[in-house]
Design a protein around this motif. Structure first.
Motif, short mmCIF file in Angstrom:
data_model
loop_
_atom_site.label_atom_id
_atom_site.label_comp_id
_atom_site.label_asym_id
_atom_site.label_seq_id
_atom_site.Cartn_x
_atom_site.Cartn_y
_atom_site.Cartn_z
N SER A 6 -25.70 -27.19 63.49
CA SER A 6 -26.19 -26.64 62.24
C SER A 6 -25.94 -27.67 61.15
N LEU A 7 -26.47 -27.41 59.98
CA LEU A 7 -26.19 -28.29 58.86
C LEU A 7 -24.70 -28.29 58.52
N ALA A 8 -24.04 -27.16 58.72
CA ALA A 8 -22.59 -27.10 58.48
C ALA A 8 -21.85 -28.05 59.41
N ASP A 13 -19.22 -33.39 60.14
CA ASP A 13 -19.19 -34.77 60.62
C ASP A 13 -19.03 -35.74 59.45
N LEU A 14 -19.76 -35.49 58.37
CA LEU A 14 -19.63 -36.35 57.17
C LEU A 14 -18.22 -36.25 56.59
N ASP A 15 -17.65 -35.04 56.60
CA ASP A 15 -16.28 -34.86 56.12
C ASP A 15 -15.32 -35.72 56.95
N SER A 61 -28.27 -36.52 50.47
CA SER A 61 -27.61 -36.96 49.25
C SER A 61 -26.16 -37.35 49.54
N ARG A 62 -25.48 -36.52 50.33
CA ARG A 62 -24.10 -36.85 50.72
C ARG A 62 -24.05 -38.15 51.52
N LEU A 66 -22.11 -41.58 50.54
CA LEU A 66 -21.16 -42.19 51.46
C LEU A 66 -21.53 -43.65 51.72
N LEU A 67 -22.81 -43.93 51.87
CA LEU A 67 -23.25 -45.32 52.06
C LEU A 67 -22.92 -46.18 50.84
N ARG A 68 -23.10 -45.61 49.64
CA ARG A 68 -22.76 -46.35 48.42
C ARG A 68 -21.25 -46.63 48.37
#
Length: 101
Positions: A6-8, A13-15, A61-62, A66-68
């Motif tokens: 899911s998106l969550a 994973d990004l967290d 956007s997240r 993160l890339l920036r």
């Protein structure tokens, strides 16, 4: 995680990537990025995955933020390396001048 993507889950994973970067654990961040990529590909292959435009936009956007952040950290590390190289050159020049006098 692949069974119930899911998106969550993708945000989790990004967290994990962000948490690894905060403690300078780049090996773990790399593994987390690989997991994120694999999970995103699997999630996007699911029927109806593109229906949540707002969720996808927020995730993208997240990821961009993160890339920036990663690029900024890379640039800062490069700046430190250049300063260390310059300081080493100055120290060697000083020692050479001392030895010649």
């Amino acid at each position: 995680m692949d069974g119930a993507l899911s998106l969550a889950c993708l945000n989790a994973d990004l967290d994990a990537v962000e948490a690894a970067l905060r403690v300078d654990d780049y090996a773990a961040a790399g593994v987390c990025l690989d997991d994120l990529d694999r999970h995103q590909q699997a999630w996007l292959a699911q029927p109806g995955a593109l229906a949540d435009v707002a969720g996808l936009t927020a995730l993208e956007s997240r990821q961009q933020q993160l890339l920036r952040t990663m690029a900024s950290q890379r640039d800062e590390a490069a700046r430190h390396l250049r300063q260390n190289v310059a300081a080493g050159r100055v120290a060697r020049a000083y020692l050479t001048a001392e030895a010649l006098s």
